[in-house]
Design a protein around this motif. Sequence first.
Motif, PDB file in Angstrom:
ATOM      1  N   ASN A  56       0.856  -1.192   0.000  1.00 27.88           N
ATOM      2  CA  ASN A  56       0.000   0.000   0.000  1.00 27.88           C
ATOM      3  C   ASN A  56       0.896   1.247   0.000  1.00 27.88           C
ATOM      4  N   ASP A  57       0.959   1.929  -1.151  1.00 31.43           N
ATOM      5  CA  ASP A  57       1.886   3.053  -1.307  1.00 31.43           C
ATOM      6  C   ASP A  57       1.575   4.205  -0.352  1.00 31.43           C
ATOM      7  N   ASN A  58       0.296   4.492  -0.117  1.00 29.10           N
ATOM      8  CA  ASN A  58      -0.077   5.581   0.795  1.00 29.10           C
ATOM      9  C   ASN A  58       0.389   5.299   2.215  1.00 29.10           C
ATOM     10  N   GLN A  59       0.207   4.050   2.644  1.00 29.16           N
ATOM     11  CA  GLN A  59       0.670   3.682   3.983  1.00 29.16           C
ATOM     12  C   GLN A  59       2.189   3.799   4.089  1.00 29.16           C
ATOM     13  N   ILE A  60       2.878   3.368   3.031  1.00 32.03           N
ATOM     14  CA  ILE A  60       4.343   3.431   3.030  1.00 32.03           C
ATOM     15  C   ILE A  60       4.832   4.876   3.166  1.00 32.03           C
ATOM     16  N   GLU A  61       4.193   5.804   2.426  1.00 28.41           N
ATOM     17  CA  GLU A  61       4.610   7.212   2.474  1.00 28.41           C
ATOM     18  C   GLU A  61       4.407   7.801   3.865  1.00 28.41           C
ATOM     19  N   ARG A  62       3.251   7.530   4.461  1.00 27.48           N
ATOM     20  CA  ARG A  62       2.989   8.066   5.804  1.00 27.48           C
ATOM     21  C   ARG A  62       3.952   7.461   6.823  1.00 27.48           C
ATOM     22  N   PHE A  63       4.197   6.145   6.687  1.00 23.69           N
ATOM     23  CA  PHE A  63       5.091   5.473   7.627  1.00 23.69           C
ATOM     24  C   PHE A  63       6.528   5.971   7.458  1.00 23.69           C
ATOM     25  N   THR A  64       6.943   6.234   6.232  1.00 24.51           N
ATOM     26  CA  THR A  64       8.304   6.743   5.976  1.00 24.51           C
ATOM     27  C   THR A  64       8.520   8.076   6.701  1.00 24.51           C
TER      28      THR A  64
END
Length: 514
Positions: A56-64
């Motif tokens: 999930n790209d959106n989750q990855i960006e927020r987590f990063t």
Amino acid sequence: MLDTSNPNNYEYITKHLEIHILGSVKLNKLESLRITLSIQKPKNHNILRHTIDLYNDNQIERFTRKVAERLEIGTSVVRRTLQDVTKELENYRFLLIEKQQEASKPYFKELTGTEEREAVKFLKRTDLLTKTNELIGKSGVIGEQTNRLLMYLIFTSRKTNNPLHCISLGSSGVGKTHLQSKVSELMPEEDKIEITVLSANAFYYFNRTELQHKLILIEDLDGAESVLYPLRELQSKKRITKTVVHKDAKGTTRTVHLTVEGPVSVAGCTTQESVYEDNSNRSFLLYIDESHEQDIRIMNYQRLISAGKINEDAEHKARELLKDVQRVLKPIKVINPFAEYLGLPQSVFKPRRTNSHYLQFIEAITFYKQYQREHKTNEETGEMYIETTIEDIQEANELIIDVLLRKSDTLTGACRNHLENLKDYLSKNNQTTFTNTEIRRNLRVKETTLRRYNKQLLEEGYIRRVKKAKTKSYCFEIIDIEEYTNLKEQIDNALKACLLRLSTSPSSHQVATR
């Protein structure tokens, strides 16, 4: 590198970050890669724990951004590390799935040249059935000379288009399950399915051809009541179908037909003959030997095992040879040119189904002897086939006479065994009458069981009540001591008459001149 040495805590450590994946990865949903991880700088106690879908790209960006802020590290380092972890986990998951699929594949043994030659050489023996029975005995099946060979041939018939079925009957603790288990050990593992308990719909969810030509072993029919109906359908129609409602990926409801193909051979054990009449009608009924002599044979064998005097290596070799024999048997059509001249004794109940079983059993013997038969070709269809001989029919008659005898009897197997024990007791003691107390004491039969036997024997006209002249008390008397012997002779004579007709039939001369 991803360290998976601990299955519940994978490690991925770089110069900048240390990541732990807790609880491994799920293999059932390939469209996502949901994990629970902890992330920190090496040798730092500031740890961030989080559950995330790495696809999930959106989750990855927020987590990063969250990791970069909490651990005070650049987002580019975090993003690159998470991408590398995702790739490693993805590859490892594919590896696990591949191993899982490999492990779930059915086991098939490839015979060596020597093993195949030995098996074919054995099948070419002129005394094949006798030697097979001897080998079954050497494999650890004690006694039960007829039953064990019958069961072995019935199990072998699973490879034909018309398999046979059997039910082992006897009192509790006499070795029904043991006999079935020991003979089934002579079948290849890939050809059998053992069932203890199965849910009502379980059979419908096998793959379409997963059960074809399989041996289905039921330890106790009482534990498989819910699947007896689909089993009967598999036995009779050689396929079962169930219609269910299913929602597809778009949410559309549609009807789906679940079909499982046979044929199968079914074997089970029970103490209750009358309860499973519908299944019994489709099966050979094998009554376990409950004699005192069989008790002695089994107990002696148990003592030898305990004393370490059984040659386990010889038993293992006998089992493996019989398994290899099963593996080299090939599907081939059997034609019985004498079938139209065969007939059953008039005393047999349900002759239509019994006649079908009789013919199928003869075909099973012919099928087992396929390496001794000339392979012929149907000129119209090009199909290969082998033919039954009079010798096959003769051997079938010798083995099946007890089965036909039981099929001709109005009594249940347990009641018949009691009546024959009763006759032996009266004969040894030179008596014609008996009392319940006397029989309970000398034959060690429970009062409730004896009452049930007496009720059936009175209703069927095998015994009668008589009043003693002196004491005016009642006792029992057997009406016809010789009735079972006469029935056996009648069946034996009918089978011999069949063979006599065969030897003078046109088919026998045609087969002899081919």
